[in-house]
Write a protein that holds these residues in place. Structure first.
Motif, PDB file in Angstrom:
ATOM      1  N   THR A  14       0.834  -1.207   0.000  1.00 18.72           N
ATOM      2  CA  THR A  14       0.000   0.000   0.000  1.00 18.72           C
ATOM      3  C   THR A  14       0.863   1.248   0.000  1.00 18.72           C
ATOM      4  N   HIS A  15       1.947   1.245   0.773  1.00 19.33           N
ATOM      5  CA  HIS A  15       2.884   2.383   0.773  1.00 19.33           C
ATOM      6  C   HIS A  15       3.465   2.598  -0.619  1.00 19.33           C
ATOM      7  N   GLY A  16       3.802   1.505  -1.304  1.00 21.65           N
ATOM      8  CA  GLY A  16       4.341   1.618  -2.661  1.00 21.65           C
ATOM      9  C   GLY A  16       3.339   2.226  -3.621  1.00 21.65           C
ATOM     10  N   ILE A  17       2.096   1.783  -3.528  1.00 19.99           N
ATOM     11  CA  ILE A  17       1.052   2.323  -4.407  1.00 19.99           C
ATOM     12  C   ILE A  17       0.819   3.803  -4.125  1.00 19.99           C
ATOM     13  N   LEU A  18       0.731   4.156  -2.847  1.00 19.06           N
ATOM     14  CA  LEU A  18       0.530   5.570  -2.500  1.00 19.06           C
ATOM     15  C   LEU A  18       1.719   6.417  -2.957  1.00 19.06           C
ATOM     16  N   HIS A  19       2.920   5.870  -2.834  1.00 19.70           N
ATOM     17  CA  HIS A  19       4.106   6.613  -3.270  1.00 19.70           C
ATOM     18  C   HIS A  19       4.074   6.867  -4.773  1.00 19.70           C
ATOM     19  N   VAL A  20       3.724   5.848  -5.554  1.00 20.46           N
ATOM     20  CA  VAL A  20       3.711   6.037  -7.006  1.00 20.46           C
ATOM     21  C   VAL A  20       2.618   7.024  -7.419  1.00 20.46           C
ATOM     22  N   ILE A  21       1.504   7.020  -6.708  1.00 20.53           N
ATOM     23  CA  ILE A  21       0.445   7.991  -7.011  1.00 20.53           C
ATOM     24  C   ILE A  21       0.948   9.412  -6.753  1.00 20.53           C
ATOM     25  N   LYS A  22       1.659   9.597  -5.650  1.00 16.05           N
ATOM     26  CA  LYS A  22       2.164  10.918  -5.292  1.00 16.05           C
ATOM     27  C   LYS A  22       3.313  11.381  -6.183  1.00 16.05           C
ATOM     28  N   SER A  23       4.144  10.441  -6.641  1.00 15.51           N
ATOM     29  CA  SER A  23       5.399  10.845  -7.277  1.00 15.51           C
ATOM     30  C   SER A  23       5.441  10.697  -8.792  1.00 15.51           C
ATOM     31  N   GLU A  24       4.526   9.938  -9.373  1.00 15.88           N
ATOM     32  CA  GLU A  24       4.619   9.653 -10.805  1.00 15.88           C
ATOM     33  C   GLU A  24       3.435  10.247 -11.566  1.00 15.88           C
ATOM     34  N   GLN A  25       3.722  11.229 -12.392  1.00 19.06           N
ATOM     35  CA  GLN A  25       2.691  11.897 -13.199  1.00 19.06           C
ATOM     36  C   GLN A  25       1.981  10.919 -14.131  1.00 19.06           C
ATOM     37  N   ASN A  26       2.740  10.025 -14.759  1.00 16.84           N
ATOM     38  CA  ASN A  26       2.130   9.075 -15.687  1.00 16.84           C
ATOM     39  C   ASN A  26       1.152   8.140 -14.984  1.00 16.84           C
ATOM     40  N   PHE A  27       1.480   7.741 -13.762  1.00 17.97           N
ATOM     41  CA  PHE A  27       0.561   6.880 -13.010  1.00 17.97           C
ATOM     42  C   PHE A  27      -0.739   7.623 -12.731  1.00 17.97           C
ATOM     43  N   ARG A  28      -0.629   8.880 -12.345  1.00 13.09           N
ATOM     44  CA  ARG A  28      -1.847   9.678 -12.092  1.00 13.09           C
ATOM     45  C   ARG A  28      -2.667   9.834 -13.367  1.00 13.09           C
ATOM     46  N   PHE A  29      -1.996  10.013 -14.506  1.00 11.74           N
ATOM     47  CA  PHE A  29      -2.708  10.095 -15.783  1.00 11.74           C
ATOM     48  C   PHE A  29      -3.464   8.798 -16.050  1.00 11.74           C
ATOM     49  N   HIS A  30      -2.805   7.663 -15.834  1.00 12.76           N
ATOM     50  CA  HIS A  30      -3.451   6.372 -16.071  1.00 12.76           C
ATOM     51  C   HIS A  30      -4.581   6.126 -15.071  1.00 12.76           C
ATOM     52  N   LEU A  31      -4.444   6.632 -13.862  1.00 11.18           N
ATOM     53  CA  LEU A  31      -5.518   6.525 -12.875  1.00 11.18           C
ATOM     54  C   LEU A  31      -6.744   7.307 -13.342  1.00 11.18           C
ATOM     55  N   LEU A  32      -6.533   8.523 -13.843  1.00 12.89           N
ATOM     56  CA  LEU A  32      -7.633   9.319 -14.384  1.00 12.89           C
ATOM     57  C   LEU A  32      -8.259   8.629 -15.596  1.00 12.89           C
ATOM     58  N   ALA A  33      -7.417   8.113 -16.486  1.00 10.82           N
ATOM     59  CA  ALA A  33      -7.918   7.409 -17.666  1.00 10.82           C
ATOM     60  C   ALA A  33      -8.741   6.188 -17.246  1.00 10.82           C
ATOM     61  N   ALA A  34      -8.289   5.476 -16.216  1.00  6.91           N
ATOM     62  CA  ALA A  34      -9.021   4.297 -15.735  1.00  6.91           C
ATOM     63  C   ALA A  34     -10.402   4.690 -15.210  1.00  6.91           C
ATOM     64  N   ILE A  35     -10.476   5.794 -14.483  1.00 10.65           N
ATOM     65  CA  ILE A  35     -11.767   6.262 -13.967  1.00 10.65           C
ATOM     66  C   ILE A  35     -12.705   6.592 -15.123  1.00 10.65           C
ATOM     67  N   ILE A  36     -12.179   7.268 -16.133  1.00  9.55           N
ATOM     68  CA  ILE A  36     -12.996   7.619 -17.310  1.00  9.55           C
ATOM     69  C   ILE A  36     -13.469   6.355 -18.022  1.00  9.55           C
ATOM     70  N   VAL A  37     -12.571   5.398 -18.197  1.00  9.72           N
ATOM     71  CA  VAL A  37     -12.933   4.146 -18.880  1.00  9.72           C
ATOM     72  C   VAL A  37     -13.970   3.371 -18.065  1.00  9.72           C
ATOM     73  N   LEU A  38     -13.811   3.341 -16.751  1.00  8.26           N
ATOM     74  CA  LEU A  38     -14.787   2.637 -15.915  1.00  8.26           C
ATOM     75  C   LEU A  38     -16.163   3.304 -15.990  1.00  8.26           C
ATOM     76  N   LEU A  39     -16.189   4.625 -15.973  1.00  9.62           N
ATOM     77  CA  LEU A  39     -17.471   5.331 -16.123  1.00  9.62           C
ATOM     78  C   LEU A  39     -18.090   5.068 -17.494  1.00  9.62           C
ATOM     79  N   ALA A  40     -17.266   5.105 -18.540  1.00 10.31           N
ATOM     80  CA  ALA A  40     -17.757   4.808 -19.889  1.00 10.31           C
ATOM     81  C   ALA A  40     -18.264   3.372 -19.972  1.00 10.31           C
ATOM     82  N   SER A  41     -17.610   2.473 -19.271  1.00 10.91           N
ATOM     83  CA  SER A  41     -18.037   1.073 -19.269  1.00 10.91           C
ATOM     84  C   SER A  41     -19.401   0.906 -18.613  1.00 10.91           C
ATOM     85  N   ILE A  42     -19.596   1.615 -17.518  1.00  7.63           N
ATOM     86  CA  ILE A  42     -20.888   1.557 -16.828  1.00  7.63           C
ATOM     87  C   ILE A  42     -21.988   2.117 -17.727  1.00  7.63           C
TER      88      ILE A  42
END
Length: 121
Positions: A14-42
């Motif tokens: 969990t610490h690793g995941i939280l760290h990558v969210i805080k420190s990696e711009q690309n991960f945050r972009f993919h997190l946003l893209a995942a939310i959009i894709v999940l909403l589109a899927s619903i």
């Protein structure tokens, strides 16, 4: 099995995941893209099989971004000064992320475009 040690491993992960969210711009972009894709899927109403594909693609993207970030950290630790091989290692890991992202987008288009085509036209 050492249950406390096993449970601690979840804390470290969990610490690793939280760290990558805080420190990696690309991960945050993919997190946003995942939310959009999940909403589109619903909204689109995917089949169970299509949901499985989407979840595998999203989780795969998160995993490869975590591995990429790990490789970058290890390379920086092992080679703090510029070295061509260190640069190549980091570029190769980033390239793997890009290849997976492109393939995921293509599969997403294959799933979504036929469904949207009927709605739009």
């Amino acid at each position: 099995m050492d249950i406390p040690k096993f449970l601690k491993s979840f804390k470290y992960a969990t610490h690793g995941i939280l760290h990558v969210i805080k420190s990696e711009q690309n991960f945050r972009f993919h997190l946003l893209a995942a939310i959009i894709v999940l909403l589109a899927s619903i909204i689109t109403g995917l089949s169970s099989f299509e949901w499985i594909i989407i979840i595998i693609l999203i989780s795969g993207m998160f995993m490869i971004e975590l591995v990429n970030a790990s490789i970058e950290r290890v390379v920086d630790l092992a080679s703090p000064d510029f070295h061509q091989l260190a640069l190549q290692a980091k570029d190769l890991a980033a390239g793997a992320c890009l290849v997976y992202a492109i393939c995921s987008a293509i599969v997403g288009f294959i799933i979504f475009i036929p469904k949207w085509w009927g709605i739009i036209f």
